[in-house]
Design a protein around this motif. Structure first.
Motif, mmCIF file in Angstrom:
data_model
loop_
_atom_site.group_PDB
_atom_site.id
_atom_site.type_symbol
_atom_site.label_atom_id
_atom_site.label_comp_id
_atom_site.label_asym_id
_atom_site.label_seq_id
_atom_site.Cartn_x
_atom_site.Cartn_y
_atom_site.Cartn_z
ATOM 1 N N THR A 170 0.841 -1.205 0.000
ATOM 2 C CA THR A 170 0.000 0.000 0.000
ATOM 3 C C THR A 170 0.869 1.246 0.000
ATOM 4 O O THR A 170 0.748 2.103 0.880
ATOM 5 N N ASP A 171 1.762 1.356 -0.972
ATOM 6 C CA ASP A 171 2.603 2.548 -1.035
ATOM 7 C C ASP A 171 1.743 3.797 -1.204
ATOM 8 O O ASP A 171 0.656 3.761 -1.793
ATOM 9 N N HIS A 172 2.249 4.905 -0.674
ATOM 10 C CA HIS A 172 1.515 6.167 -0.707
ATOM 11 C C HIS A 172 1.248 6.600 -2.152
ATOM 12 O O HIS A 172 2.150 6.610 -2.985
ATOM 13 N N TYR A 173 0.005 6.967 -2.384
ATOM 14 C CA TYR A 173 -0.385 7.503 -3.699
ATOM 15 C C TYR A 173 -0.832 8.933 -3.446
ATOM 16 O O TYR A 173 -1.993 9.196 -3.180
ATOM 17 N N PHE A 174 0.143 9.849 -3.480
ATOM 18 C CA PHE A 174 -0.167 11.248 -3.208
ATOM 19 C C PHE A 174 0.849 12.141 -3.905
ATOM 20 O O PHE A 174 1.793 11.661 -4.531
ATOM 21 N N SER A 175 0.635 13.444 -3.813
ATOM 22 C CA SER A 175 1.470 14.375 -4.577
ATOM 23 C C SER A 175 2.931 14.338 -4.138
ATOM 24 O O SER A 175 3.827 14.632 -4.939
ATOM 25 N N LEU A 176 3.195 13.972 -2.876
ATOM 26 C CA LEU A 176 4.573 13.928 -2.408
ATOM 27 C C LEU A 176 5.401 12.907 -3.188
ATOM 28 O O LEU A 176 6.612 13.088 -3.345
ATOM 29 N N PHE A 177 4.764 11.860 -3.661
ATOM 30 C CA PHE A 177 5.493 10.882 -4.472
ATOM 31 C C PHE A 177 6.117 11.580 -5.685
ATOM 32 O O PHE A 177 7.261 11.296 -6.060
ATOM 33 N N HIS A 178 5.375 12.508 -6.276
ATOM 34 C CA HIS A 178 5.865 13.217 -7.457
ATOM 35 C C HIS A 178 6.997 14.178 -7.087
ATOM 36 O O HIS A 178 7.874 14.450 -7.927
ATOM 37 N N PHE A 217 -5.826 12.702 -1.315
ATOM 38 C CA PHE A 217 -6.177 13.661 -2.363
ATOM 39 C C PHE A 217 -5.446 14.982 -2.157
ATOM 40 O O PHE A 217 -5.179 15.405 -1.027
ATOM 41 N N ASP A 218 -5.121 15.654 -3.261
ATOM 42 C CA ASP A 218 -4.429 16.938 -3.201
ATOM 43 C C ASP A 218 -5.208 17.919 -2.328
ATOM 44 O O ASP A 218 -6.430 18.055 -2.453
ATOM 45 N N GLY A 219 -4.491 18.617 -1.451
ATOM 46 C CA GLY A 219 -5.112 19.618 -0.593
ATOM 47 C C GLY A 219 -5.848 19.049 0.597
ATOM 48 O O GLY A 219 -6.465 19.798 1.368
ATOM 49 N N GLN A 220 -5.804 17.716 0.775
ATOM 50 C CA GLN A 220 -6.465 17.076 1.907
ATOM 51 C C GLN A 220 -5.439 16.278 2.699
ATOM 52 O O GLN A 220 -4.301 16.112 2.274
ATOM 53 N N ILE A 221 -5.824 15.769 3.859
ATOM 54 C CA ILE A 221 -4.869 15.095 4.726
ATOM 55 C C ILE A 221 -5.242 13.652 5.014
ATOM 56 O O ILE A 221 -4.400 12.840 5.382
ATOM 57 N N ASN A 222 -6.517 13.273 4.853
ATOM 58 C CA ASN A 222 -6.928 11.901 5.165
ATOM 59 C C ASN A 222 -6.295 10.901 4.206
ATOM 60 O O ASN A 222 -6.053 11.200 3.039
ATOM 61 N N ASP A 223 -6.077 9.694 4.711
ATOM 62 C CA ASP A 223 -5.506 8.618 3.915
ATOM 63 C C ASP A 223 -6.511 7.477 3.799
ATOM 64 O O ASP A 223 -7.148 7.094 4.790
ATOM 65 N N LEU A 239 -4.848 9.725 -12.371
ATOM 66 C CA LEU A 239 -3.997 9.847 -11.187
ATOM 67 C C LEU A 239 -4.899 10.040 -9.964
ATOM 68 O O LEU A 239 -5.625 11.028 -9.857
ATOM 69 N N LEU A 240 -4.850 9.099 -9.045
ATOM 70 C CA LEU A 240 -5.836 9.045 -7.961
ATOM 71 C C LEU A 240 -5.748 10.233 -7.021
ATOM 72 O O LEU A 240 -6.770 10.704 -6.500
ATOM 73 N N HIS A 241 -4.561 10.737 -6.795
ATOM 74 C CA HIS A 241 -4.432 11.853 -5.847
ATOM 75 C C HIS A 241 -5.053 13.136 -6.398
ATOM 76 O O HIS A 241 -5.345 14.068 -5.636
ATOM 77 N N GLN A 242 -5.295 13.180 -7.700
ATOM 78 C CA GLN A 242 -5.894 14.368 -8.301
ATOM 79 C C GLN A 242 -7.421 14.339 -8.288
ATOM 80 O O GLN A 242 -8.057 15.307 -8.705
ATOM 81 N N LEU A 243 -7.997 13.248 -7.836
ATOM 82 C CA LEU A 243 -9.454 13.203 -7.677
ATOM 83 C C LEU A 243 -9.863 14.177 -6.579
ATOM 84 O O LEU A 243 -9.062 14.533 -5.705
ATOM 85 N N GLN A 244 -11.111 14.585 -6.594
ATOM 86 C CA GLN A 244 -11.558 15.631 -5.693
ATOM 87 C C GLN A 244 -12.187 15.120 -4.399
ATOM 88 O O GLN A 244 -12.345 15.878 -3.440
#
Length: 237
Positions: free
Chosen positions: A47-55, A100-106, A122-127
């Protein structure tokens, strides 16, 4: 592993991070598999992190890369774990911890295969959580990870399949809050080590009488409630 009645019990880790996909994780995907195999587990979900920090972490590798190359790089830890698992007869399934971008929940995603990630946006870009749920394949489920850590937001639990009630990286009081929350809203409770280093190894996961070899098997066990959770290395009754 056998229970008191002599029946074979299978243990599966539900929440790990590989060194290939997380700059704060200390163990490679292949080595994680070897250590969990030695600890008596039958499989795990990467379950590796799928978020903007990866980029940001891997910008030198994926900046301006096409979608396929981004996903290929993101799956590197899973691929290493899967390849090692095949040598050992150890189940390795793909999953994700999405923010998700701009949010903190995982949110932990279970019940998908590699192809889902290649074909999904790209899943982290979903709203929203609902947008994520709407694009998941039939049967896949979403569990909120460690919902009572600092800065987490208590969201409407209705769309969720479950709540991570034990997380080895979260203090016991907050884990108990997560269990109470899940029970109140009649949500399934899962457990995970949230492995980043050796200290969390084999602390969490699920234990079941059913052998899991594919994402559909995992979802069936979760939906049927045919498991007990592992807390601090011990299965609950």
């Amino acid at each position: 592993m056998k229970n008191e009645r002599g029946k074979t019990m299978y243990r599966y880790e539900m929440h790990i991070h590989t060194a290939e996909g997380d700059i704060y994780a200390q163990i490679s995907g292949a080595e994680i598999v070897r250590r969990y195999h030695d600890a008596g587990y039958s499989g795990l979900v990467v379950t590796d992190h799928y978020f903007s920090l990866f980029h940001e972490w891997f910008a030198h590798e994926i900046a301006n890369a096409p979608h396929e190359k981004i996903i290929e790089r993101w799956l590197r830890g899973y691929d290493a774990a899967r390849n090692e698992g095949q040598k050992l007869g150890f189940t390795v399934l793909p999953g994700a911890e999405v923010r998700f971008d701009g949010q903190i929940n995982d949110y932990l995603v279970y019940g998908v295969d590699e192809e889902f990630f290649y074909h999904a946006p790209l899943l982290h870009q979903l709203q929203s959580l609902q947008e994520l749920i709407d694009i998941l394949p039939d049967g896949a489920v979403v569990v909120q990870a460690h919902p009572f850590r600092d800065n987490m937001t208590v969201c409407d639990p209705a769309p969720l399949f479950g709540i991570e009630g034990y997380n080895a990286g979260t203090d016991p009081f907050r884990n108990e809050m997560a269990k109470i929350f899940a029970a109140h809203y009649h949500k399934k409770i899962t457990s995970g080590s949230d492995l980043h280093n050796q200290d969390a190894l084999a602390k969490g996961g699920i234990q079941t009488l059913r052998k899991i070899v594919c994402p559909k098997d995992l979802v069936a066990v979760l939906k049927d409630g045919a498991y007990s959770i592992i807390e601090n290395g011990e299965a609950t009754k």
